[in-house]
Design a protein around this motif. Structure first.
Motif, PDB file in Angstrom:
ATOM      1  N   PRO A 188      27.891  90.059 -27.434  1.00 52.51           N
ATOM      2  CA  PRO A 188      27.733  88.600 -27.475  1.00 52.51           C
ATOM      3  C   PRO A 188      27.760  87.995 -26.079  1.00 52.51           C
ATOM      4  O   PRO A 188      28.629  88.332 -25.264  1.00 52.51           O
ATOM      5  N   ARG A 189      26.806  87.124 -25.816  1.00 52.50           N
ATOM      6  CA  ARG A 189      26.706  86.413 -24.536  1.00 52.50           C
ATOM      7  C   ARG A 189      26.557  84.922 -24.818  1.00 52.50           C
ATOM      8  O   ARG A 189      26.015  84.532 -25.861  1.00 52.50           O
ATOM      9  N   PHE A 190      26.997  84.102 -23.891  1.00 54.82           N
ATOM     10  CA  PHE A 190      26.856  82.661 -24.077  1.00 54.82           C
ATOM     11  C   PHE A 190      25.416  82.236 -23.843  1.00 54.82           C
ATOM     12  O   PHE A 190      24.761  82.687 -22.902  1.00 54.82           O
ATOM     13  N   ALA A 191      24.925  81.356 -24.730  1.00 54.68           N
ATOM     14  CA  ALA A 191      23.565  80.835 -24.614  1.00 54.68           C
ATOM     15  C   ALA A 191      23.517  79.742 -23.551  1.00 54.68           C
ATOM     16  O   ALA A 191      24.544  79.295 -23.037  1.00 54.68           O
ATOM     17  N   ALA A 192      22.315  79.317 -23.211  1.00 52.91           N
ATOM     18  CA  ALA A 192      22.113  78.136 -22.366  1.00 52.91           C
ATOM     19  C   ALA A 192      21.635  76.993 -23.245  1.00 52.91           C
ATOM     20  O   ALA A 192      20.954  77.211 -24.256  1.00 52.91           O
ATOM     21  N   THR A 193      21.996  75.762 -22.890  1.00 52.69           N
ATOM     22  CA  THR A 193      21.535  74.586 -23.630  1.00 52.69           C
ATOM     23  C   THR A 193      20.821  73.633 -22.685  1.00 52.69           C
ATOM     24  O   THR A 193      21.185  73.511 -21.514  1.00 52.69           O
ATOM     25  N   LEU A 194      19.809  72.948 -23.218  1.00 48.53           N
ATOM     26  CA  LEU A 194      19.047  71.970 -22.455  1.00 48.53           C
ATOM     27  C   LEU A 194      18.735  70.776 -23.344  1.00 48.53           C
ATOM     28  O   LEU A 194      18.705  70.907 -24.575  1.00 48.53           O
ATOM     29  N   ASN A 195      18.496  69.634 -22.732  1.00 52.75           N
ATOM     30  CA  ASN A 195      18.149  68.441 -23.496  1.00 52.75           C
ATOM     31  C   ASN A 195      17.106  67.622 -22.749  1.00 52.75           C
ATOM     32  O   ASN A 195      16.961  67.750 -21.533  1.00 52.75           O
ATOM     33  N   GLY A 196      16.379  66.782 -23.494  1.00 57.60           N
ATOM     34  CA  GLY A 196      15.371  65.944 -22.872  1.00 57.60           C
ATOM     35  C   GLY A 196      14.935  64.820 -23.790  1.00 57.60           C
ATOM     36  O   GLY A 196      14.734  65.022 -24.991  1.00 57.60           O
ATOM     37  N   THR A 197      14.798  63.620 -23.239  1.00 57.04           N
ATOM     38  CA  THR A 197      14.386  62.439 -24.004  1.00 57.04           C
ATOM     39  C   THR A 197      12.883  62.447 -24.225  1.00 57.04           C
ATOM     40  O   THR A 197      12.119  62.713 -23.297  1.00 57.04           O
ATOM     41  N   LEU A 198      12.449  62.108 -25.447  1.00 53.86           N
ATOM     42  CA  LEU A 198      11.017  62.020 -25.719  1.00 53.86           C
ATOM     43  C   LEU A 198      10.580  60.602 -26.065  1.00 53.86           C
ATOM     44  O   LEU A 198       9.395  60.280 -25.982  1.00 53.86           O
ATOM     45  N   ALA A 199      11.494  59.734 -26.437  1.00 61.30           N
ATOM     46  CA  ALA A 199      11.186  58.316 -26.660  1.00 61.30           C
ATOM     47  C   ALA A 199      12.492  57.581 -26.941  1.00 61.30           C
ATOM     48  O   ALA A 199      13.411  58.139 -27.537  1.00 61.30           O
ATOM     49  N   THR A 200      12.569  56.328 -26.493  1.00 58.01           N
ATOM     50  CA  THR A 200      13.713  55.479 -26.803  1.00 58.01           C
ATOM     51  C   THR A 200      13.233  54.038 -26.947  1.00 58.01           C
ATOM     52  O   THR A 200      12.114  53.694 -26.579  1.00 58.01           O
ATOM     53  N   THR A 201      14.151  53.191 -27.426  1.00 56.96           N
ATOM     54  CA  THR A 201      13.863  51.763 -27.544  1.00 56.96           C
ATOM     55  C   THR A 201      13.417  51.177 -26.213  1.00 56.96           C
ATOM     56  O   THR A 201      12.534  50.314 -26.164  1.00 56.96           O
ATOM     57  N   ARG A 202      13.995  51.663 -25.104  1.00 57.56           N
ATOM     58  CA  ARG A 202      13.666  51.110 -23.792  1.00 57.56           C
ATOM     59  C   ARG A 202      12.187  51.242 -23.449  1.00 57.56           C
ATOM     60  O   ARG A 202      11.658  50.469 -22.637  1.00 57.56           O
ATOM     61  N   TRP A 203      11.502  52.216 -24.036  1.00 58.27           N
ATOM     62  CA  TRP A 203      10.080  52.392 -23.737  1.00 58.27           C
ATOM     63  C   TRP A 203       9.274  51.141 -24.103  1.00 58.27           C
ATOM     64  O   TRP A 203       8.211  50.893 -23.543  1.00 58.27           O
ATOM     65  N   ILE A 204       9.778  50.363 -25.060  1.00 59.51           N
ATOM     66  CA  ILE A 204       9.086  49.132 -25.459  1.00 59.51           C
ATOM     67  C   ILE A 204       8.927  48.203 -24.254  1.00 59.51           C
ATOM     68  O   ILE A 204       7.919  47.499 -24.120  1.00 59.51           O
ATOM     69  N   VAL A 205       9.919  48.191 -23.370  1.00 61.06           N
ATOM     70  CA  VAL A 205       9.863  47.362 -22.166  1.00 61.06           C
ATOM     71  C   VAL A 205       8.615  47.688 -21.358  1.00 61.06           C
ATOM     72  O   VAL A 205       7.832  46.804 -20.984  1.00 61.06           O
ATOM     73  N   ALA A 206       8.420  48.981 -21.072  1.00 58.59           N
ATOM     74  CA  ALA A 206       7.281  49.406 -20.256  1.00 58.59           C
ATOM     75  C   ALA A 206       5.952  49.201 -20.976  1.00 58.59           C
ATOM     76  O   ALA A 206       4.955  48.815 -20.358  1.00 58.59           O
ATOM     77  N   ILE A 207       5.936  49.447 -22.281  1.00 62.88           N
ATOM     78  CA  ILE A 207       4.690  49.277 -23.047  1.00 62.88           C
ATOM     79  C   ILE A 207       4.257  47.819 -23.044  1.00 62.88           C
ATOM     80  O   ILE A 207       3.100  47.493 -22.764  1.00 62.88           O
ATOM     81  N   LEU A 208       5.177  46.909 -23.341  1.00 59.40           N
ATOM     82  CA  LEU A 208       4.826  45.490 -23.382  1.00 59.40           C
ATOM     83  C   LEU A 208       4.367  44.982 -22.019  1.00 59.40           C
ATOM     84  O   LEU A 208       3.341  44.303 -21.904  1.00 59.40           O
ATOM     85  N   GLU A 209       5.128  45.301 -20.988  1.00 63.71           N
ATOM     86  CA  GLU A 209       4.810  44.732 -19.677  1.00 63.71           C
ATOM     87  C   GLU A 209       3.540  45.316 -19.065  1.00 63.71           C
ATOM     88  O   GLU A 209       2.759  44.593 -18.444  1.00 63.71           O
ATOM     89  N   ASN A 210       3.325  46.599 -19.228  1.00 63.91           N
ATOM     90  CA  ASN A 210       2.156  47.221 -18.589  1.00 63.91           C
ATOM     91  C   ASN A 210       0.853  46.954 -19.336  1.00 63.91           C
ATOM     92  O   ASN A 210      -0.216  46.995 -18.741  1.00 63.91           O
ATOM     93  N   HIS A 211       0.936  46.681 -20.632  1.00 61.62           N
ATOM     94  CA  HIS A 211      -0.277  46.501 -21.439  1.00 61.62           C
ATOM     95  C   HIS A 211      -0.490  45.055 -21.895  1.00 61.62           C
ATOM     96  O   HIS A 211      -1.278  44.800 -22.791  1.00 61.62           O
ATOM     97  N   GLN A 212       0.177  44.104 -21.259  1.00 59.62           N
ATOM     98  CA  GLN A 212       0.057  42.705 -21.644  1.00 59.62           C
ATOM     99  C   GLN A 212      -1.258  42.101 -21.155  1.00 59.62           C
ATOM    100  O   GLN A 212      -1.874  42.562 -20.194  1.00 59.62           O
ATOM    101  N   GLN A 213      -1.672  41.036 -21.858  1.00 62.44           N
ATOM    102  CA  GLN A 213      -2.854  40.265 -21.489  1.00 62.44           C
ATOM    103  C   GLN A 213      -2.414  38.844 -21.115  1.00 62.44           C
ATOM    104  O   GLN A 213      -1.274  38.436 -21.385  1.00 62.44           O
ATOM    105  N   GLU A 214      -3.334  38.099 -20.520  1.00 63.36           N
ATOM    106  CA  GLU A 214      -2.979  36.782 -19.998  1.00 63.36           C
ATOM    107  C   GLU A 214      -2.473  35.836 -21.084  1.00 63.36           C
ATOM    108  O   GLU A 214      -1.595  35.000 -20.842  1.00 63.36           O
ATOM    109  N   ASP A 215      -3.005  35.974 -22.310  1.00 61.54           N
ATOM    110  CA  ASP A 215      -2.599  35.069 -23.390  1.00 61.54           C
ATOM    111  C   ASP A 215      -1.300  35.485 -24.075  1.00 61.54           C
ATOM    112  O   ASP A 215      -0.878  34.871 -25.058  1.00 61.54           O
TER     113      ASP A 215
END
Length: 422
Positions: A371-398
């Motif tokens: 038996p040996r200890f495994a390695a663990t890793l993690n990574g974000t694929l989407a969060t609520t905060r992404w809405i900030v970037a989506i709205l601001e970068n894809h906004q139109q003048e109206d």
């Protein structure tokens, strides 16, 4: 938790890691001293116990003249064994407690320094030039009937919000898209519990320097998680995984809770820094010698998601002094936020090597069946905060917002139109 054998073999590696993290490197000498004393005490205990067993066997075979002396020695040994055992257990407890305060060894190549000393690996895309004055995400969210922070504060207090109408659909679509992409890449979708036991929170390294960020329910002695990394790390605690099953890849969708202690006055407008949000998190168990490559794969999947959403972003290699307790190396992807004129973190991926697995006792069997200890890793694929970037970068003048093409099937519309605040 770091490997004691590795510490004995190369104590300077931990000294270097502590220094680049900005931590006290004298802990190395304290660990080595405690380890040496514990091993000596354990050896003495085992030697005395062996003698005690030998004397006990001799009593029944001894002559009357010898028996009295042997019984006296047996009585004396019994007291000595108890004392030696108590000393060994006490030193073991001290050693374990001190080990629990030591963060993971920093991976070679990570930048030195603190929070502002990250290295920019790459900038992807060009921040948009507007021919009108762009609105921030909260103003857009209110115009779209998508974000309501006033009623969030009324109901729950500062840093809470409602996602309403197209805001709710945008988040559901974003997270569903992330889950489907992860599943297509071989991840097992998971909806984990968001209340965990202390040993699970402790095992992932979130009750040390991050404890002020965690919500605790003392009556139940349970913790609300700030990321589904925590329950996904605990999923295989105390288990030995089949070696041929690795890597085990999971993707969890969960609400996340953070107290945001120490962030008074920071990002109080909108939904950038909030107490509750939703997140899709990748989590992997793998062989330690494959962890570095797996880390780069997680980063690549994060980047693909950002590319698909047509967001300008940069990849940064986080400096050693800004790494969390469990991380040996961490990369963030930061999206451009037009109204702030700066990049803000959207994703983070960490290689935790075998640090969490040691604390949670997660192992696999090597080629020799050991038996040996495994390695663990993690990574974000989407969060609520992404809405900030989506709205601001894809906004139109109206005030309308164009939904990125890949996201449209999940949101059910091509453009989010202003409806006014209700």
């Amino acid at each position: 938790m770091i490997d004691l054998r590795a510490l004995r073999d190369d104590p300077d590696r931990l000294r270097t890691s502590q220094r680049v993290r900005g931590e006290d490197d004298s802990v190395v000498d304290r660990l080595l001293d405690l380890d040496s004393r514990h091993r000596s005490a354990l050896t003495r205990f085992e030697s005395l116990r062996a003698e005690q067993k030998s004397v006990g066997k001799s009593v029944s075979r001894a002559s009357a003249e010898e028996r009295e002396a042997l019984l006296a020695r047996a009585k004396s040994l019994s007291a000595e064994v108890r004392t030696a055992e108590t000393e060994a257990e006490s030193l073991s407890g001290e050693l374990t407690a001190l080990l629990g305060t030591v963060p993971n060894l920093v991976e070679a190549g990570a930048p030195e320094g603190g929070v502002d000393d990250f290295t920019v690996v790459e900038e992807v895309g060009v921040p948009r030039e507007f021919d009108f004055t762009p609105r921030d995400h909260l103003e857009l969210g209110e115009m779209l009937g998508a974000i309501d922070t006033d009623r969030g504060a009324k109901v729950s207090g500062a840093r809470f919000y409602f996602l309403t109408g197209v805001g709710a659909m945008l988040e559901l679509g974003l997270l569903t898209m992330a889950m489907q992409r992860a599943a297509a890449n071989g991840f097992t979708p998971m909806i984990p519990p968001v209340l965990v036991k202390p040993e699970t929170m402790e095992g992932t390294g979130f009750l040390g320097e991050h404890s002020a960020e965690v919500y605790h329910l003392p009556d139940d002695d349970l913790y609300l998680v700030g990321t589904s990394e925590v329950p996904l790390a605990g999923y295989h605690s105390g288990e030995i995984l089949p070696a041929d099953s690795l890597p085990n890849r999971y993707v969890g969708w969960s609400p996340c809770f953070r107290r945001e202690a120490g962030s008074y006055g920071k990002d109080t407008r909108g939904i950038i820094r909030v107490h509750q949000f939703n997140k899709v998190e990748m989590f992997v168990y793998t062989h330690p010698d494959q962890a570095h490559e797996e880390h780069l794969r997680l980063l690549a999947w994060e980047r693909e998601m950002l590319d698909t959403l047509e967001l300008p972003y940069r990849v940064v290699d986080i400096a050693a002094g800004d790494l969390g307790t469990s991380a040996a190396r961490k990369y963030d992807c930061e999206a451009w936020v037009p109204t702030q004129g700066r990049y803000r973190e959207l994703t983070s991926t960490s290689n935790c090597t075998d640090f969490q697995a040691r604390r949670l006792n997660i192992r696999y069997r090597d080629a020799d069946g050991r038996p040996r200890f495994a390695a663990t890793l993690n990574g974000t694929l989407a969060t609520t905060r992404w809405i900030v970037a989506i709205l601001e970068n894809h906004q139109q003048e109206d005030g309308s917002v164009v939904v990125p093409e890949a996201l449209r099937p999940f949101v059910g519309r091509d453009v989010l139109e202003p409806v006014g605040k209700k």
